[in-house]
Scaffold this motif. Structure first.
Motif, PDB file in Angstrom:
ATOM      1  N   VAL A   1     -15.988 122.236 -12.998  1.00  0.00           N
ATOM      2  CA  VAL A   1     -15.554 121.476 -11.825  1.00  0.00           C
ATOM      3  C   VAL A   1     -16.694 121.449 -10.822  1.00  0.00           C
ATOM      4  O   VAL A   1     -17.581 122.306 -10.843  1.00  0.00           O
ATOM      5  N   ASP A   2     -16.674 120.485  -9.942  1.00  0.00           N
ATOM      6  CA  ASP A   2     -17.657 120.410  -8.871  1.00  0.00           C
ATOM      7  C   ASP A   2     -16.969 120.827  -7.580  1.00  0.00           C
ATOM      8  O   ASP A   2     -16.069 120.136  -7.103  1.00  0.00           O
ATOM      9  N   VAL A   3     -17.357 121.964  -7.050  1.00  0.00           N
ATOM     10  CA  VAL A   3     -16.782 122.431  -5.794  1.00  0.00           C
ATOM     11  C   VAL A   3     -17.442 121.664  -4.659  1.00  0.00           C
ATOM     12  O   VAL A   3     -18.663 121.648  -4.541  1.00  0.00           O
ATOM     13  N   LYS A   4     -16.622 121.034  -3.835  1.00  0.00           N
ATOM     14  CA  LYS A   4     -17.134 120.217  -2.732  1.00  0.00           C
ATOM     15  C   LYS A   4     -17.384 121.031  -1.468  1.00  0.00           C
ATOM     16  O   LYS A   4     -18.325 120.757  -0.734  1.00  0.00           O
ATOM     17  N   ALA A   5     -16.506 122.019  -1.204  1.00  0.00           N
ATOM     18  CA  ALA A   5     -16.652 122.810   0.015  1.00  0.00           C
ATOM     19  C   ALA A   5     -15.715 124.004  -0.003  1.00  0.00           C
ATOM     20  O   ALA A   5     -14.643 123.943  -0.597  1.00  0.00           O
ATOM     21  N   ALA A   6     -16.124 125.066   0.672  1.00  0.00           N
ATOM     22  CA  ALA A   6     -15.201 126.152   0.991  1.00  0.00           C
ATOM     23  C   ALA A   6     -14.391 125.678   2.183  1.00  0.00           C
ATOM     24  O   ALA A   6     -14.885 124.893   3.004  1.00  0.00           O
TER      25      ALA A   6
END
Length: 141
Positions: free
Chosen positions: A114-119
């Protein structure tokens, strides 16, 4: 494993722990990148310095994670090794200095999950426990 993935409605929730604050921050970074690409597939070929500051430890944890995501998004680097200097208390809060190691993401080599966009601030914590420190957050994927 010093980090774990928890169920959370609509997103992903990670809790990372360590005997020291720096170890917990490092484990949080490992959990973040392991969610995107198995850490065993990442080689420490390049390194970057990272510096963050914030008024509280939980905000510093948030800034740390998002700075790593920013570098990933801008430079295409994924990381597997995190060397943190002692986190210091300063007049306006806390500061963190680290050197992170990894390589350019290559879809022919790396199994991207998955591509984590932001915390996010959802479930954001960073606190001392009886066993050391623990930090948690939900991130946007």
């Amino acid at each position: 494993m010093p980090f774990k993935y928890l169920d959370h409605t609509g997103e992903s929730w990670i809790v990372a722990s360590g005997q020291s604050l720096e170890e917990a921050f490092g484990e949080g970074a490992k959990a973040l990148f392991n969610l995107m690409v198995p850490l065993a597939q990442i080689e420490p070929r390049e390194s970057r310095p990272v510096t963050c500051s914030a008024e509280s430890l939980d905000r510093l944890f948030f800034e740390w994670l998002n700075e790593l995501i920013f570098i990933k998004d801008v430079e295409g680097l994924i990381f597997c090794k995190f060397e943190l200097s002692p986190i210091t208390r300063v007049e306006m809060g806390y500061t963190l200095e680290a050197r992170v190691h990894g390589e350019l993401f290559d879809p022919d080599i790396h199994d991207g999950h998955v591509d984590v966009k932001a915390a996010t601030y959802s479930e954001l914590t960073c606190e001392q426990t009886s066993e050391g420190y623990e930090g948690g957050w939900v991130h946007d994927i």
